[in-house]
Scaffold this motif. Structure first.
Motif, short mmCIF file in Angstrom:
data_model
loop_
_atom_site.label_atom_id
_atom_site.label_comp_id
_atom_site.label_asym_id
_atom_site.label_seq_id
_atom_site.Cartn_x
_atom_site.Cartn_y
_atom_site.Cartn_z
N VAL A 121 18.21 -26.15 55.88
CA VAL A 121 17.27 -27.01 55.16
C VAL A 121 15.82 -26.67 55.52
O VAL A 121 14.94 -26.62 54.66
CB VAL A 121 17.55 -28.49 55.46
CG1 VAL A 121 16.42 -29.37 54.93
CG2 VAL A 121 18.88 -28.92 54.84
N THR A 122 15.59 -26.39 56.79
CA THR A 122 14.23 -26.17 57.29
C THR A 122 13.71 -24.77 57.01
O THR A 122 12.52 -24.59 56.73
CB THR A 122 14.19 -26.43 58.81
OG1 THR A 122 14.64 -27.76 59.08
CG2 THR A 122 12.78 -26.25 59.36
N ASN A 123 14.58 -23.76 57.04
CA ASN A 123 14.12 -22.37 57.06
C ASN A 123 14.28 -21.60 55.75
O ASN A 123 13.88 -20.43 55.68
CB ASN A 123 14.85 -21.61 58.17
CG ASN A 123 14.43 -22.07 59.55
OD1 ASN A 123 13.38 -21.67 60.05
ND2 ASN A 123 15.23 -22.93 60.17
N TYR A 124 14.85 -22.23 54.72
CA TYR A 124 15.05 -21.53 53.45
C TYR A 124 14.43 -22.32 52.32
O TYR A 124 14.25 -23.54 52.41
CB TYR A 124 16.54 -21.29 53.21
CG TYR A 124 17.13 -20.31 54.20
CD1 TYR A 124 17.28 -18.97 53.88
CD2 TYR A 124 17.52 -20.74 55.47
CE1 TYR A 124 17.80 -18.07 54.80
CE2 TYR A 124 18.04 -19.84 56.40
CZ TYR A 124 18.17 -18.52 56.05
OH TYR A 124 18.68 -17.62 56.96
N LYS A 125 14.09 -21.61 51.24
CA LYS A 125 13.45 -22.23 50.09
C LYS A 125 14.37 -22.21 48.87
O LYS A 125 15.14 -21.26 48.67
CB LYS A 125 12.15 -21.51 49.75
CG LYS A 125 11.07 -21.64 50.82
CD LYS A 125 9.79 -20.94 50.39
CE LYS A 125 8.70 -21.08 51.45
NZ LYS A 125 7.45 -20.39 51.05
N TYR A 126 14.24 -23.26 48.08
CA TYR A 126 15.03 -23.33 46.83
C TYR A 126 14.33 -22.53 45.75
O TYR A 126 13.12 -22.68 45.52
CB TYR A 126 15.18 -24.78 46.38
CG TYR A 126 16.09 -24.93 45.17
CD1 TYR A 126 17.45 -25.16 45.33
CD2 TYR A 126 15.57 -24.83 43.88
CE1 TYR A 126 18.28 -25.29 44.23
CE2 TYR A 126 16.40 -24.95 42.78
CZ TYR A 126 17.75 -25.17 42.96
OH TYR A 126 18.58 -25.29 41.87
N LYS A 127 15.08 -21.65 45.08
CA LYS A 127 14.55 -20.87 43.97
C LYS A 127 15.63 -20.63 42.94
O LYS A 127 16.73 -20.18 43.28
CB LYS A 127 14.02 -19.52 44.47
CG LYS A 127 13.46 -18.64 43.35
CD LYS A 127 13.03 -17.29 43.87
CE LYS A 127 12.53 -16.40 42.74
NZ LYS A 127 12.13 -15.05 43.23
N TYR A 128 15.31 -20.97 41.68
CA TYR A 128 16.26 -20.71 40.59
C TYR A 128 15.55 -19.99 39.46
O TYR A 128 14.47 -20.39 39.06
CB TYR A 128 16.87 -22.01 40.07
CG TYR A 128 17.83 -21.76 38.93
CD1 TYR A 128 19.15 -21.41 39.19
CD2 TYR A 128 17.41 -21.84 37.60
CE1 TYR A 128 20.02 -21.14 38.15
CE2 TYR A 128 18.27 -21.57 36.57
CZ TYR A 128 19.58 -21.23 36.84
OH TYR A 128 20.45 -20.95 35.80
N PRO A 129 16.17 -18.90 38.96
CA PRO A 129 17.39 -18.28 39.49
C PRO A 129 17.08 -17.38 40.68
O PRO A 129 15.96 -16.87 40.78
CB PRO A 129 17.90 -17.46 38.29
CG PRO A 129 16.64 -17.08 37.56
CD PRO A 129 15.71 -18.25 37.72
N PRO A 130 18.05 -17.16 41.55
CA PRO A 130 17.81 -16.29 42.69
C PRO A 130 17.76 -14.82 42.26
O PRO A 130 18.32 -14.46 41.22
CB PRO A 130 19.01 -16.56 43.60
CG PRO A 130 20.10 -16.96 42.65
CD PRO A 130 19.42 -17.71 41.55
N LYS A 131 17.11 -14.01 43.05
CA LYS A 131 17.03 -12.59 42.73
C LYS A 131 18.41 -11.93 42.85
O LYS A 131 18.77 -11.05 42.08
CB LYS A 131 16.04 -11.89 43.66
CG LYS A 131 15.80 -10.43 43.33
CD LYS A 131 14.69 -9.84 44.18
CE LYS A 131 14.44 -8.39 43.81
NZ LYS A 131 13.33 -7.79 44.63
N SER A 132 19.18 -12.39 43.84
CA SER A 132 20.51 -11.83 44.07
C SER A 132 21.38 -12.90 44.71
O SER A 132 20.88 -13.73 45.47
CB SER A 132 20.42 -10.60 44.97
OG SER A 132 21.70 -10.03 45.19
N ARG A 133 22.66 -12.89 44.39
CA ARG A 133 23.58 -13.88 44.94
C ARG A 133 24.28 -13.35 46.19
O ARG A 133 24.39 -12.14 46.39
CB ARG A 133 24.61 -14.29 43.89
CG ARG A 133 24.00 -14.95 42.67
CD ARG A 133 24.80 -16.17 42.25
NE ARG A 133 24.14 -16.90 41.17
CZ ARG A 133 23.42 -17.98 41.34
NH1 ARG A 133 23.27 -18.47 42.55
NH2 ARG A 133 22.85 -18.59 40.32
#
Length: 391
Positions: free
Chosen positions: A125-137
């Motif tokens: 939760v602290t170290n990653y960011k939400y992004k849609y759509p992701p560049k790669s799964r």
């Protein structure tokens, strides 16, 4: 609260000039099904996987009801086979030296499985960011780019927990309102509690983007509460990623430019044309096989050809209030705008009354209830002032 407040409606129509193969977990309590599966297989997740053959213009239509989602009560001990299944190493959620080292670093000095999982939850939760759509799964890409959508958050949580011997699964489903409103989250298995829900991506959004769901039909919570529970407004389609497809999935020999590939761990993956070692990346809710060698040059493939379409609708008084919110918002904003141009006491009464009714709907549905209670009190006082001037 009704026991079954959601209606789920799924539709897949074969609009291509060929026969389509389709795999779909069969939901319990079907109220309507237009086709029966050609084959039915029991999955390690406990679900029944239906295999359908759809000829041109065939339509598969499912409709069923669902209760509010909860993971509580599933305390049946896991068999050895089930435990191994939910600890397995997969392409999207690998269990390897890199994930083990990271999981150990995150949980130094923590011995409890529950607290280890909670530490991993807080770390992501602290170290990653939400992004849609992701560049790669996939976890490999998520660790590299440090951003992704709900699936990537869930894949990494599964990967790190499994690395520490905590049985974990990634759930794929939908929010309980709207069309094609997909979501992914997790469940972990603890011996003394059974399966409990964990939603890392929602916790991330609530912690870092608190206004995102201000006008949503979703009952949001404080971010920390997404470890162990959810708001319940969601429907489960399948209970893990990379579920083996039966009968076996035969990858297409060629690749069609009609289907743009997605990236899985920085590699092109052609949805509907290939599998991940015989498995669907995920079933949300279906996976298909399209014979790209027999596609006409002018054929266009869209999301409906690859997934079908679904919509989920709330019923009863909650559904009524959800619909009322939409109409009341239009009336309130329209009349407020007109009143701004052509000031009129009756228009002022109408837009204030509409806002009072709108905020009441939010409070009754328990959506940001504290905030909208404040708005409701302020607007009610303003409305009473307007009424006193009219009298």
């Amino acid at each position: 609260m009704r026991k079954k407040p959601f209606i789920v409606d799924y539709l897949y129509k074969n609009s291509l000039d060929q026969t389509i193969e389709l795999w779909l977990p069969i939901p319990d309590g079907l109220a309507h099904a237009s086709l029966k599966p050609s084959q039915l297989h029991r999955l390690p997740t406990g679900e029944n996987l239906g295999y359908f053959i759809l000829h041109k213009n065939d339509t598969l239509h499912f409709q069923y009801t669902r209760e509010w989602y909860t993971s509580e009560g599933e305390t049946i001990p896991l068999s050895k086979e089930e435990e191994e299944y939910y600890l397995r190493d997969t392409i999207l959620s690998p269990v390897n030296k890199e994930t083990l080292d990271l999981a150990r670093d995150i949980t130094i000095g923590i011995n409890s499985k529950r607290e280890q999982a909670k530490a991993i939850f807080r770390y992501i939760v602290t170290n990653y960011k939400y992004k849609y759509p992701p560049k790669s799964r996939g976890v490999k890409s998520f660790l590299r780019f440090k951003n992704g959508d709900c699936a990537e958050f869930s894949f990494l949580f599964s990967s790190l927990c499994r690395s520490l011997g905590i049985p974990t699964r990634t759930l794929f489903g939908s929010w309980s309102f709207g069309k094609m409103n997909g979501h992914a989250w997790n469940e972990i298995y603890l011996e003394d509690e059974g399966w409990i829900a964990v939603d890392v991506s929602m916790a991330n959004l609530r912690k870092h983007n608190i206004l995102r769901f201000l006008y949503s039909d979703l009952r949001t919570m404080w971010w920390g509460k997404y470890f162990g529970k959810t708001e319940g407004q969601r429907v489960v389609f399948s209970r893990d990623s990379e579920i083996e497809l039966m009968p076996a999935y035969g990858d297409s020999k060629g690749r069609s430019i009609a289907i743009e590939p997605l990236q899985i761990n920085d590699r092109d993956f052609y949805w509907g044309q290939e599998s991940l070692k015989g498995a669907a990346p995920y079933l949300q809710p279906a996976y298909v096989k399209i014979d790209t060698q027999n596609l006409l040059p002018s054929t266009s493939i869209d999301v409906e050809n690859l997934l079908g379409t679904w919509k989920v609708k709330e019923t009863g008084w909650r559904g009524f209030l959800a619909q009322s919110k939409k109409y009341l918002a239009v009336i309130a904003l329209t009349t407020m705008g007109i009143n701004y141009i052509y000031s009129n006491d009756y228009l002022e009464f109408l837009f204030k009354f509409s806002f009072v009714a709108l905020f009441t709907c939010f409070v009754l549905r328990r959506e940001r209830a504290f905030l909208f209670s404040i708005f409701l009190v302020i607007m009610t006082l303003s409305l009473l002032s307007t009424i006193s001037e009219l009298l």
